[in-house]
Design a protein around this motif. Structure first.
Motif, mmCIF file in Angstrom:
data_model
loop_
_atom_site.group_PDB
_atom_site.id
_atom_site.type_symbol
_atom_site.label_atom_id
_atom_site.label_comp_id
_atom_site.label_asym_id
_atom_site.label_seq_id
_atom_site.Cartn_x
_atom_site.Cartn_y
_atom_site.Cartn_z
ATOM 1 N N ALA A 45 10.875 -9.173 59.443
ATOM 2 C CA ALA A 45 9.494 -8.145 59.307
ATOM 3 C C ALA A 45 9.810 -6.762 58.753
ATOM 4 O O ALA A 45 9.162 -6.251 58.113
ATOM 5 C CB ALA A 45 8.718 -8.115 60.700
ATOM 6 N N CYS A 315 -3.155 -4.736 67.378
ATOM 7 C CA CYS A 315 -2.686 -5.937 68.041
ATOM 8 C C CYS A 315 -3.640 -6.117 69.511
ATOM 9 O O CYS A 315 -3.594 -5.393 70.458
ATOM 10 C CB CYS A 315 -1.364 -6.131 68.706
ATOM 11 S SG CYS A 315 -0.604 -7.219 69.734
ATOM 12 N N ILE A 320 1.337 -11.076 72.646
ATOM 13 C CA ILE A 320 2.350 -10.412 71.446
ATOM 14 C C ILE A 320 2.794 -8.910 71.678
ATOM 15 O O ILE A 320 4.052 -8.720 71.263
ATOM 16 C CB ILE A 320 1.292 -10.474 70.349
ATOM 17 C CG1 ILE A 320 0.941 -12.070 70.029
ATOM 18 C CG2 ILE A 320 2.105 -10.038 69.146
ATOM 19 C CD1 ILE A 320 2.276 -12.988 70.039
ATOM 20 N N GLN A 324 6.578 -7.770 71.695
ATOM 21 C CA GLN A 324 7.099 -6.430 70.687
ATOM 22 C C GLN A 324 7.964 -5.462 71.510
ATOM 23 O O GLN A 324 8.817 -4.782 71.150
ATOM 24 C CB GLN A 324 6.046 -5.841 69.832
ATOM 25 C CG GLN A 324 5.373 -6.824 68.910
ATOM 26 C CD GLN A 324 6.326 -7.941 68.188
ATOM 27 O OE1 GLN A 324 7.146 -7.232 67.516
ATOM 28 N NE2 GLN A 324 6.228 -9.211 68.529
ATOM 29 N N ASP A 534 9.232 -13.432 67.596
ATOM 30 C CA ASP A 534 8.978 -13.040 66.270
ATOM 31 C C ASP A 534 8.708 -11.632 66.252
ATOM 32 O O ASP A 534 8.273 -11.034 67.170
ATOM 33 C CB ASP A 534 7.793 -13.707 65.749
ATOM 34 C CG ASP A 534 7.943 -15.191 65.303
ATOM 35 O OD1 ASP A 534 9.201 -15.741 65.433
ATOM 36 O OD2 ASP A 534 6.994 -15.845 65.192
ATOM 37 N N ARG A 535 9.368 -10.947 65.093
ATOM 38 C CA ARG A 535 9.033 -9.540 64.964
ATOM 39 C C ARG A 535 7.769 -9.294 64.112
ATOM 40 O O ARG A 535 7.541 -10.036 63.252
ATOM 41 C CB ARG A 535 10.136 -8.847 64.133
ATOM 42 C CG ARG A 535 11.338 -8.768 64.990
ATOM 43 C CD ARG A 535 12.524 -8.126 64.153
ATOM 44 N NE ARG A 535 13.970 -7.889 64.672
ATOM 45 C CZ ARG A 535 14.061 -6.870 65.540
ATOM 46 N NH1 ARG A 535 13.344 -5.991 65.798
ATOM 47 N NH2 ARG A 535 15.389 -7.102 66.175
ATOM 48 N N ASP A 536 6.974 -8.507 64.525
ATOM 49 C CA ASP A 536 5.695 -8.017 63.958
ATOM 50 C C ASP A 536 6.099 -6.482 63.477
ATOM 51 O O ASP A 536 5.882 -5.635 64.395
ATOM 52 C CB ASP A 536 4.475 -8.032 64.671
ATOM 53 C CG ASP A 536 3.180 -7.896 64.034
ATOM 54 O OD1 ASP A 536 3.015 -6.923 63.449
ATOM 55 O OD2 ASP A 536 2.494 -9.057 63.905
ATOM 56 N N ARG A 537 6.130 -6.261 62.233
ATOM 57 C CA ARG A 537 6.429 -5.162 61.647
ATOM 58 C C ARG A 537 5.379 -3.980 61.936
ATOM 59 O O ARG A 537 5.524 -2.897 62.043
ATOM 60 C CB ARG A 537 6.702 -5.347 59.949
ATOM 61 C CG ARG A 537 6.777 -3.788 59.342
ATOM 62 C CD ARG A 537 7.055 -4.102 57.775
ATOM 63 N NE ARG A 537 6.723 -2.751 57.040
ATOM 64 C CZ ARG A 537 6.860 -2.823 56.038
ATOM 65 N NH1 ARG A 537 7.109 -3.507 55.014
ATOM 66 N NH2 ARG A 537 6.856 -1.316 55.328
#
Length: 587
Positions: A45, A315, A320, A324, A534-537
């Protein structure tokens, strides 16, 4: 022959997978979290130019491995396959991961010795033992053992004990412990200079050809020692004097053994790569902090808050967001050098003004991690105090309670404590009308888990449970243990302050050094975990760059949300308005 470490058979208690231990259970989640797929891990991301979290992480070198004690045979050239590099498998080591031992240095004989070195080396020295309590205390030259565990020694003897010879290599738990805590007594550069000098000088016999043969035999072990040093404490080599000493040893090794010279070259390349990654990380964090320090107009007035996105617009899923936060925690943990814990209270470097290419602050990454905790606390408080409407503030509070709950379930105690701290700040705590709209049952459970009474006994119990879960983990997520970092530093600080570093006879109190190494080595195990989420930019950028209120701005925003309840608060609001207006006019 006495073993060096008192932790043989003790540090591997976590490694015994006892399935009878109950697994830590969250009071909140009814089911297990979905496991990420392979494709979802590190989805790219971020790009390296945008965010520091795509920089290759330096924690792979701390992978736990089963390591047997090092012997001369194991490092003789003839015992290695030509396709193998005997140095590449050398992993940085700590007492916690090691359950083997090596013979005491007092029994070893070398060709040249003098002074205190003679007392450490001479195999004719008789061991003097005596009963002491429930065990036996024995002295070998200037090294004292109790129940076959090294408890004290002179500094010179400890340095000599670190020097490898043809038929001796120091126990790896000793290497880690002494390299970690020796900086309490002398600069790493001084230690490296003396170790390298001793290693070379003890091979001298007066015969040039014989000296070359002897050094060729000891070279692999010297390279292994330097490899352990560069991989476990690479930040020591930001000092250009250390790099110069390493370069000198590379030239010296090249004259005697080509294979060891190549190993030195490879080791140096890995070190430079590691230091380069560290430099990129620090520059990226500094750039992000600079963005976060900007004061846009939307933060100066609650009336303009509509111009600013809040966390739930970025978010709205607590799980989630907790994931992060865990990314940020593990990324920043991975760049903290183990020596930073000791250098926090180590003696002042008399040459600290020495300037060089690798010169950096000695505890900068540790301090940056503490600053992240503070930032997260202020971010939580800012998000709560910013909304104009009471129902919006209540919704934000409930959202962060759920995020904290998910952090607890993951094993991210540092973010959990930061969120609790932010919600307990006085500007947030005084919002009585807002809190009246919130169901606080879950928050009270979380506060109980992190209750500071009895020296955080509830938290320490939960941490032990998370550690047991990590040791018996069946998934990457179960391996995550992120401690409440400020308490970890406090524990190490009081361990250092509560025990004398030197005994009355001038010896180093090595029992204290073992305990310091035990605390720090546990941290190394925790920091090696690769975050599986998972990465969330967009979320990560928001968490690390969005501006937050200062303490005064938080108080003023709180008063604007719910007016002052007494004359003291009225005076405080008036003073804050005047002060902040004056600052804005000056800027």
């Amino acid at each position: 022959m006495p073993p060096t470490t008192p932790y043989a058979g003790k540090f591997n208690s976590y490694g015994n997978n006892n399935n009878n231990h109950p697994q830590p259970h969250s009071p909140y989640r009814s089911g297990t979290a979905p496991k990420p797929t392979k494709e979802s891990v590190y989805n790219g991301a971020y790009s390296s130019s945008e965010n520091p979290y795509d920089i290759p992480q330096p924690h792979t070198s701390y992978r736990s491995s089963s390591v047997s004690s090092v012997t001369a045979k194991e490092h003789h050239y003839n015992s290695c396959a030509l396709s193998e590099n005997p140095y590449s498998s050398s992993q940085p080591h700590s007492p916690r991961q090691h359950s083997t031992s090596c013979p005491g240095r007092a029994y070893r004989h070398t060709s040249s010795s003098s002074g205190s070195e003679q007392s450490c080396r001479n195999n004719s020295v008789s061991a003097k033992g005596r009963l002491y309590g429930h065990g036996v205390t024995a002295s070998y030259g200037e090294m004292c053992y109790h129940d076959n565990s090294l408890v004290s020694a002179s500094l010179e003897a400890l340095i000599q004990h670190l020097v490898p010879t043809v038929d001796y290599y120091p126990d790896r738990s000793y290497v880690f412990t002494f390299l970690l805590s020796s900086r309490l007594f002398l600069h790493p550069y001084e230690l490296m200079t003396r170790v390298c000098h001793l290693c070379v000088e003890q091979q001298r016999s007066g015969d040039t050809l014989l000296d070359k043969i002897r050094f060729r035999e000891v070279a692999p072990k010297l390279v292994q020692l330097l490899t352990e040093w560069t991989e476990t404490f690479p930040y020591d080599f930001r000092d250009e004097r250390m790099m110069r000493c390493l370069k000198d040893m590379t030239h010296h090794v090249a004259r005697g053994d080509e294979y060891s010279w190549r190993a030195m070259q490879q080791m140096t390349q890995r070190l430079i790569k590691r230091l380069s990654a560290l430099g990129q990380y620090e520059e990226a964090v500094a750039a992000l902090n600079a963005v976060a320090m900007e004061r846009p107009a939307s933060l100066k007035s609650k009336q303009a808050s509509g111009q600013r996105s809040d966390v739930m617009s970025v978010c709205d899923d607590p799980f989630i967001l907790a994931q992060q936060l865990t990314h940020i925690e593990l990324d920043r943990l991975s760049f903290i050098g183990p020596e930073e814990f000791i250098q926090t209270f180590a003696m002042k470097d008399p040459l600290e003004n020495h300037k060089g290419f690798f010169r950096k602050r000695k505890t900068s990454n540790l301090e940056a991690y503490i600053n992240w905790f503070n930032r997260l606390s202020y971010l939580v408080a800012t998000e709560i105090c910013m909304p104009v409407k009471k129902k919006h503030r209540a919704r934000i509070i409930e959202f962060f309670i759920d995020v904290a709950q998910e952090c607890f379930n993951i094993g991210n105690f540092n973010s959990l404590m930061a969120i609790i701290t932010g919600m307990n700040m006085s500007p947030v705590a005084r919002l009585r009308k807002t809190w009246s709209k919130v169901n606080t049952d879950k928050f009270e459970i979380l506060e109980h888990q992190m209750d500071p009474s009895s020296n955080f006994s509830n938290y320490r119990t939960a941490l032990r449970g998370a550690t047991q879960r990590s040791e018996t983990a069946h998934s990457s997520q179960e391996k995550i243990v992120i401690p409440f970092f400020s308490l970890l530093i406090k524990d190490i600080y009081f361990l250092n302050e509560g025990c004398a570093s030197r005994l009355s006879n001038g010896h180093i109190n090595f029992e204290k050094l073992w305990e310091l190494a035990k605390q720090v080595s546990e941290f190394l195990v925790w920091r090696q975990v690769v975050c599986p989420f998972d990465r969330d930019r967009r979320i990560l950028q928001y968490l690390v760059t969005t501006p937050v209120f200062s303490e005064d701005e938080l108080h003023l925003a709180s008063y604007e949300s719910e007016g002052p309840e007494n004359n003291m608060e009225k005076d405080s609001r008036r003073s804050l308005r005047s002060s902040l207006l004056h600052r804005e006019n000056r800027s």
